[in-house]
Design a protein around this motif. Structure first.
Motif, short mmCIF file in Angstrom:
data_model
loop_
_atom_site.label_atom_id
_atom_site.label_comp_id
_atom_site.label_asym_id
_atom_site.label_seq_id
_atom_site.Cartn_x
_atom_site.Cartn_y
_atom_site.Cartn_z
N LEU A 64 0.86 -1.29 -0.01
CA LEU A 64 0.15 -0.12 0.13
C LEU A 64 0.71 1.11 0.07
O LEU A 64 0.62 2.19 -0.72
N ALA A 65 1.74 1.52 1.09
CA ALA A 65 2.64 2.69 1.04
C ALA A 65 3.86 2.60 0.17
O ALA A 65 4.51 1.44 0.22
N THR A 66 4.22 3.58 -0.48
CA THR A 66 5.32 3.71 -1.05
C THR A 66 6.04 5.21 -1.26
O THR A 66 5.05 6.07 -1.09
N SER A 67 7.41 5.08 -1.30
CA SER A 67 7.86 6.74 -1.59
C SER A 67 7.73 6.88 -2.98
O SER A 67 7.80 6.05 -4.03
N GLY A 68 7.96 8.21 -3.41
CA GLY A 68 7.82 8.71 -4.65
C GLY A 68 8.60 10.14 -4.92
O GLY A 68 8.56 10.64 -3.95
#
Length: 505
Positions: free
Chosen positions: A219-223
């Motif tokens: 679900l969570a990711t850096s970008g």
């Protein structure tokens, strides 16, 4: 310094990352000159917006001087050589406080960079400071008890979005050409939309999360965040490193399935050859009527340049339930202990997430995971007849920052503090890449964000399409983006003196 900035050019702080890197590489702009311009912008503007909450400018100047010395010595230069980058206060930068917006970590100063920051630094970037976010990135209003409130630079009375709000404000104000963000339910797309910048949520695993506690729950990711799409691509080319510590980052022979360097050189594409789907609300999101009108005005202006554009949406049945349950699982994994041991130091949003998580049973979680699998298959099937989806980035436009979150939209109550982010988490659940780009102004003359969503792992083509749409929008007077009034911000009173600055529930 080894060069003087061209006297006929604008302030170096307003250069794109690609242009600044080109000038530095050619010796036409000193990295120290760029760093000093960005620092001067912070010192002039930040009292009004409170975006950069930890900084060590002496270290930035020292790093810039080394970058200039390396160029003068004709050493190999990285793709981000000499570029200041703003880092969200969810990532460790050696020597700068990492608080996560939490009172529990108020005095936490790491001795080493985390993997994401280390990768940026290795590529030549210069961390200029830490940007504000809500406690543990919970919510889309950038306020916490450690650093207070961050305001929208386009209207200091309004919310800048979140949770990567400080990064979006830093970009809009010219503190740095690049900034890090992270996204679970719109945490980099929402502030990008509110502040008139670009935020890209990649497919899961493209940017590895080596320290994510729930590493198998995608679900969570850096970008990356930037002021234009190409700069986002440049930053992604560094962030998309092969790191087997993330189980969703496929690494074979030391390489990923995608070529990171391709993100720095986006291919051209023909918008008229693509099939677009358009949706105001994905069939379930509580989008306010005013946002729908602004979205429609933008899409109608773009329609003459698009061959195929159909009113359609993937089947988003159970989206709210899936997101609520699985989000709670993530919060329980890290934050339950804080709520139990130091409840007085934990804010309302995090506490509510933990409380909600404990109300679900193992069967609830199992059902949510099954629902997510079915949801994903429906989305992937939808893309068999569609290339990209156009949608609003957010259900409601910026409101007074004193309001913790929209408790109602057009008179209808929202279900939770994150329910109003439904336009963003619709694609999160399916793991699809999504980008927000500026597209006109709303009825209150605030930036409006157009969200573009692509197939999972079609990140390169999504960025290429976004760049084409960005160029098209720039040529349409009614949609072309404009930045905040920097002169007015420099004259504005300190935000910290505003009533309610510290009143964070």
């Amino acid at each position: 310094m080894v060069a003087n900035f061209r006297p006929d050019a604008s302030d170096p702080a307003d250069l794109s990352a690609i242009e600044a890197r080109r000038l530095i590489g050619r010796g036409e702009l000193a990295a120290e000159e760029l760093a000093r311009a960005c620092i001067a912008r912070v010192e002039a503007i930040d009292p009004a917006v409170n975006a950069l909450v930890a900084r060590d400018f002496d270290a930035v100047i020292e790093g810039a001087r080394k970058a200039d010395a390396d160029r003068a010595a004709e050493n190999a230069l990285g793709p981000l050589h000499g570029l200041p980058v703003a880092i969200k206060d969810m990532n460790d930068v050696a020597g700068l406080a990492t608080t996560f917006g939490s009172e529990i970590f108020r005095g936490n100063v790491p001795k080493r960079d985390d993997a994401l920051v280390a990768g940026l630094r290795k590529a030549g970037a210069l961390p200029i400071g830490k940007t504000n976010n809500p406690e543990w990135s919970a919510g889309a209003n950038t306020r916490n008890r450690v650093f207070g409130t961050t305001a929208n630079p386009h209207d200091l009375t309004r919310n800048c979005g979140g949770s990567s709000g400080g990064s979006a404000v830093a970009l809009a104000c010219g503190y740095a050409p690049l900034a890090s963000g992270s996204d679970l339910g719109g945490s980099l797309r929402t502030p990008a939309a509110f502040c008139g910048v670009v935020g890209f949520r990649p497919s899961f695993g493209v940017v590895p999360g080596d320290a994510r506690r729930t590493s198998l729950l995608p679900l969570a990711t850096s970008g990356p965040m930037a002021r234009n799409v190409a700069d986002c691509g440049l930053m992604l080319s560094v962030m998309a490193r092969p790191d087997p510590r993330d189980p969703f980052t496929a690494v074979a022979g030391g390489k990923t399935a995608w070529r990171p360097e391709d993100f720095a050189n986006l291919p051209r594409c023909d918008l008229a050859s693509l099939r677009f789907a358009v949706t105001e609300d994905f069939g379930f999101a509580p989008v306010e009527a005013a946002s729908q009108r602004t979205f429609r005005e933008g899409v109608n202006a773009l329609l003459p340049f698009l061959r195929s554009c159909e009113e359609a949406s993937p089947d988003c049945t159970d989206a709210d339930r899936i997101f609520a349950v699985l989000r709670s699982v993530i919060f329980l994994s890290t934050h339950a202990a804080f709520v139990d041991k130091s409840p007085e130091l934990v804010g309302e949003n995090v506490t509510e997430n933990v409380r909600e998580g404990r109300s679900y049973s193992a069967e609830d979680v199992a059902q949510a995971l099954v629902m997510q699998g079915n949801y994903d298959r429906r989305w992937q099937g939808f893309f068999e007849d569609c290339d990209f989806i156009l949608a609003p980035a957010v259900t409601a436009q910026p409101r007074d920052w004193h309001e913790a979150y929209p408790k109602e939209i057009d008179g209808q109550a929202t279900a939770s503090y994150y329910h109003w982010l439904a336009c963003a988490y619709a694609s999160t659940i399916a793991g699809c890449p999504s980008i927000t780009i500026p597209c006109g102004r709303d009825e209150n003359d605030m930036p409006f964000g157009l969200q573009i969503i692509g197939r999972r792992h079609d990140d390169l083509r999504l960025l290429a399409v976004a760049a084409e749409l960005e160029a098209l929008i720039a040529g349409l007077s009614e949609l072309a983006p404009k930045g905040p009034d920097l002169a007015a911000l420099a004259r504005a009173p300190k935000l910290s003196a505003a009533e309610g600055f510290w009143d964070v529930p």
